[in-house]
Design a protein around this motif. Sequence first.
Motif, mmCIF file in Angstrom:
data_model
loop_
_atom_site.group_PDB
_atom_site.id
_atom_site.type_symbol
_atom_site.label_atom_id
_atom_site.label_comp_id
_atom_site.label_asym_id
_atom_site.label_seq_id
_atom_site.Cartn_x
_atom_site.Cartn_y
_atom_site.Cartn_z
ATOM 1 N N LEU A 1 30.515 1.101 23.950
ATOM 2 C CA LEU A 1 30.261 0.548 24.189
ATOM 3 C C LEU A 1 30.017 0.095 25.957
ATOM 4 C CD1 LEU A 1 30.957 -2.944 21.917
ATOM 5 C CD2 LEU A 1 29.095 -1.624 21.975
ATOM 6 N N LYS A 2 30.447 1.219 25.966
ATOM 7 C CA LYS A 2 30.692 1.676 28.108
ATOM 8 C C LYS A 2 29.280 1.260 28.044
ATOM 9 C CE LYS A 2 35.071 1.121 28.511
ATOM 10 N NZ LYS A 2 35.555 -0.398 28.162
ATOM 11 N N ASN A 3 28.696 0.690 29.570
ATOM 12 C CA ASN A 3 27.409 1.215 29.774
ATOM 13 C C ASN A 3 27.264 2.738 30.877
ATOM 14 O OD1 ASN A 3 25.190 0.436 31.164
ATOM 15 N ND2 ASN A 3 26.250 -0.941 32.852
ATOM 16 N N ASN A 4 27.525 3.175 29.925
ATOM 17 C CA ASN A 4 27.370 4.512 30.281
ATOM 18 C C ASN A 4 26.024 5.589 30.009
ATOM 19 O OD1 ASN A 4 27.896 4.762 27.616
ATOM 20 N ND2 ASN A 4 29.409 6.407 27.766
ATOM 21 N N GLY A 5 24.549 4.509 28.910
ATOM 22 C CA GLY A 5 23.245 4.391 28.449
ATOM 23 C C GLY A 5 23.195 4.911 27.462
ATOM 24 N N TYR A 6 25.033 5.253 26.932
ATOM 25 C CA TYR A 6 24.581 5.463 25.305
ATOM 26 C C TYR A 6 25.632 4.005 24.545
ATOM 27 C CZ TYR A 6 24.215 10.482 25.326
ATOM 28 O OH TYR A 6 23.667 11.589 26.131
ATOM 29 N N GLY A 7 25.431 3.423 24.935
ATOM 30 C CA GLY A 7 25.973 2.324 25.133
ATOM 31 C C GLY A 7 25.345 1.389 23.581
ATOM 32 N N ILE A 8 24.510 0.866 23.757
ATOM 33 C CA ILE A 8 23.677 0.467 23.392
ATOM 34 C C ILE A 8 22.715 1.202 22.610
ATOM 35 C CG2 ILE A 8 21.267 -1.159 23.589
ATOM 36 C CD1 ILE A 8 22.773 -2.707 24.823
ATOM 37 N N LYS A 9 22.623 2.552 22.359
ATOM 38 C CA LYS A 9 21.981 3.152 21.287
ATOM 39 C C LYS A 9 22.973 3.246 20.350
ATOM 40 C CE LYS A 9 21.205 7.980 20.564
ATOM 41 N NZ LYS A 9 21.503 9.497 21.403
ATOM 42 N N TYR A 10 24.313 2.988 20.762
ATOM 43 C CA TYR A 10 25.651 3.230 19.522
ATOM 44 C C TYR A 10 25.676 2.024 18.949
ATOM 45 C CZ TYR A 10 27.731 7.376 21.709
ATOM 46 O OH TYR A 10 27.692 8.622 22.161
ATOM 47 N N GLN A 11 25.513 0.749 19.824
ATOM 48 C CA GLN A 11 25.706 -0.267 19.065
ATOM 49 C C GLN A 11 24.637 0.122 17.827
ATOM 50 O OE1 GLN A 11 25.890 -3.224 22.237
ATOM 51 N NE2 GLN A 11 25.532 -4.922 20.977
ATOM 52 N N LYS A 12 23.437 -0.337 18.343
ATOM 53 C CA LYS A 12 22.607 -1.093 17.152
ATOM 54 C C LYS A 12 21.835 0.868 16.086
ATOM 55 C CE LYS A 12 18.305 -1.398 19.994
ATOM 56 N NZ LYS A 12 17.437 -0.848 20.859
#
Length: 348
Positions: free
Chosen positions: A232-243
Amino acid sequence: LTYCKKLPKVELHAHLNGSLSDGTVLQLLEAKEKELGSTDSLSSFKMTISKGPERCLRECFRVFEALHSLTDSQEAIRKITKNVIQEFAEDGVRYLELRTTPKNIPGKITKKEYVDAVLETMINEMKTCRIMVRLLVSVDRGRGVGDAWSTLSLAKQYLDHDVFKGLLVGIDVSGNPNKGNLIDYIPILKEAKKCGFKLAVHLAEVKSCVEETDAVLENGLVDRIGHGTYLLKNNGYGIKYQKKILKNFIPIEICMSSNLKTQSVRSFEKHHFGVWSGLKHPLAICTDDKGVYCTTLTNEYYICAKNFNLSEQDLHELCLYAVEAAFLPSSEKDILRQMVKEELSKLM
Ligand code: 5GP
């Protein structure tokens, strides 16, 4: 704590060698001293494995190496498997998925003898303890792709085994996350899935894991995520992974004490458990290495309850989430679910 002890718990993330209690380590040390005599290296060894303190993940891997030097025979593997199962049963664990890396130690034990010793002991302990146990064989990413292929081909031999059929239910990918690259293991994971094994993968355990995490998730290879600390880290990928994880209901194995003691989370309150449980995502509370991190599954439930203000109902839900995340065929899962529900209803 008393209430958490009474819960009928399901443990899905327990590394065999990391789960050794002080008592077991002492027994193994005594056996080693008989074999080798008392040596300086054994004394310094006792210092290395001293339990409980915080140390970074790299240092923990030194502890594992030291423990492995004690568990290098079929006799030792039988002893540790027996003790670990009994300890989980005493802690109120009704279903346990143990995981371990089969080791080939020339002149001492082969990978097949290693797995046979674990499975034989599981069968024996299930006769006397109130617990159901299944095995995941671990692929250690630090040991290289060749070793992983040999572990998978060994695991396949147990799929239709006349005595052990149904006991080896999945493959775990673990080992030092700073070694190797999971992308190299993708063909092995694809083959394992094709054979019908469920996959539990340690994912996003360290910061430098974006590429491999992406590859594993994109290939749809993971049935349960181990830790997922940096997902969930704020590295630009967090949201993508989360979804992706939310959409596919991929359960996450949560190991609070382990993450705090290896300093991969700053505090219990800041643990990613809070985010995922707020989203009602399936989670499984686990110990990881109850020996190395001096914990029990009861204690891990208690830590979650205390730090996230969980109600008794929330704790019941967590027990049931863990049942759903188990790598059991549906007929066996139905029996486990029924048993856990009955016990939970008696606690109300
Ligand atoms: P074993 O497989 O020898 O029974 O259990 C110890 C092994 O589990 C370690 O050598 C390591 O490969 C793996 N392990 C235990 N805890 C962790 C952890 O927190 N993270 C990772 N990536 N691997 C772990």
